[in-house]
Design an enzyme around this catalytic site. Structure first.
Site, PDB file in Angstrom:
ATOM      1  N   PRO A 111     -41.891 -80.833 111.946  1.00 21.10           N
ATOM      2  CA  PRO A 111     -41.467 -79.927 113.358  1.00 21.10           C
ATOM      3  C   PRO A 111     -42.565 -80.036 114.193  1.00 21.10           C
ATOM      4  CG  PRO A 111     -41.600 -78.796 111.162  1.00 21.10           C
ATOM      5  CD  PRO A 111     -41.984 -80.147 110.870  1.00 21.10           C
ATOM      6  N   GLU A 112     -42.357 -80.301 115.377  1.00 23.66           N
ATOM      7  CA  GLU A 112     -43.594 -80.315 116.443  1.00 23.66           C
ATOM      8  C   GLU A 112     -43.369 -79.029 117.653  1.00 23.66           C
ATOM      9  OE1 GLU A 112     -44.028 -84.285 117.944  1.00 23.66           O
ATOM     10  OE2 GLU A 112     -43.193 -85.207 116.027  1.00 23.66           O
TER      11      GLU A 112
ATOM     12  N   ARG B 198     -48.038 -94.763 109.682  1.00 21.95           N
ATOM     13  CA  ARG B 198     -46.666 -94.105 110.044  1.00 21.95           C
ATOM     14  C   ARG B 198     -46.099 -95.120 110.747  1.00 21.95           C
ATOM     15  NH1 ARG B 198     -49.668 -89.840 114.053  1.00 21.95           N
ATOM     16  NH2 ARG B 198     -51.233 -91.392 115.152  1.00 21.95           N
TER      17      ARG B 198
ATOM     18  N   LYS C  58     -49.026 -76.393 115.897  1.00 23.12           N
ATOM     19  CA  LYS C  58     -47.639 -76.686 114.783  1.00 23.12           C
ATOM     20  C   LYS C  58     -47.905 -75.379 113.690  1.00 23.12           C
ATOM     21  CE  LYS C  58     -48.574 -81.167 114.472  1.00 23.12           C
ATOM     22  NZ  LYS C  58     -48.261 -82.657 113.904  1.00 23.12           N
TER      23      LYS C  58
END
Ligand SMILES: [Zn+2]
Length: 273
Positions: free
Chosen positions: A2-3, A257, A59
């Site tokens: 979630p951002e 990533r 966040k």
């Protein structure tokens, strides 16, 4: 993960339903994810407590209680909140359930159990909270402030955008979107950016985040645990056609990533090390 856009919409949703609800009972299913930073017993503080406001910072989500304590949630990779009737089947990896006076449950679910839920009176005691830079949509984060914050940094721009100490709220997905919008190669080193490129980056950051926030807000109903990402232009779109030029969107694993970008619209070359 979630951002900012996801969490801002969840925050507004919870701000609409939680204030003045009492916590009737609490069930902790995975104690390792829950951290008590107050001297009193976790359950004793929460049970009978009443929510006041809901806040977001970067966040983190903060669920304030009238008594002054707060639950600070750091969802990390996979944490999410669910606000649902008690008879809704529990998702696997449900960590914490709060039974609310209005008859609904507030649940914290975390597939990877990497996030944390803290009970504290002072959010600055929560690891990572105090070192956050300004929120990416903070009105006080002007272009000049942004330039100044970047000036001291020498790393790659994607790494800087996702560094919460530089600017808070951006993760892997929205960093890809912002860099695509700004037409910047994700692994450019910050000192190689011209003033014009830094301005483009700033404008893209504000534009992408606020537009995405509107999109997520329009589409998210009561299922606040569902992540809405299918409208993104490049992130998660490896192999599809670039919406701008039609070239195939690249997907590379670097610095631990996945990164998606368009080699035509965002030209550049990675410097190792
Ligand atoms: Zn392109």
């Amino acid at each position: 993960m979630p951002e900012l856009p996801d969490l801002e919409v969840v925050k507004d949703y919870l701000q609409g339903v939680l204030p003045s609800q009492r916590i009737e009972a609490v069930e902790v299913l995975r104690p390792l994810v829950v951290r008590n930073l107050v001297p009193e017993d976790f359950l004793a503080v929460l049970e009978g407590g009443r929510f006041s406001d809901v806040e977001r910072r970067g966040k983190f989500l903060l669920l304030h209680l009238e008594s002054g304590e707060k639950l600070v949630i750091n969802p990390m990779l996979a944490g999410r909140l669910q606000y649902c009737p008690p008879d809704r089947r529990r998702l696997a990896k449900t960590i914490l359930v709060l039974y609310l006076s209005g008859g609904m449950d507030l649940r914290y679910v975390d597939q990877k159990a990497m996030g944390k839920v803290y009970l504290t009176r002072d959010e600055n005691l929560v690891p990572g909270f105090a070192r956050q830079g300004p929120d990416a949509l903070d009105p006080e984060l002007t272009l000049e402030v942004f330039q100044e914050r970047l000036r001291k940094r020498r790393g790659e721009i994607k790494g800087l955008l996702t560094n919460q100490a530089v600017v808070a709220g951006i993760g892997n997905a929205y960093a890809d979107e912002i860099l695509f919008e700004a037409r910047l190669y994700p692994f450019r080193k910050r000192p190689s950016l011209s003033a014009e490129e830094t301005e483009r980056l700033y404008d893209a950051m504000r534009g992408v985040l606020s537009q995405s926030l509107d999109t997520v807000r329009d589409r998210m109903g009561d299922d606040i645990d569902v992540k809405i990402r299918d409208f993104l232009q490049v992130h998660g779109q490896g192999g599809s056609a670039c919406p701008r030029c039609g070239a195939s969107i690249s997907e590379i694993r670097a610095r631990g990533r996945l990164t998606n970008f368009c080699r035509v619209c965002q030209p550049g070359k990675m410097i190792q090390g």
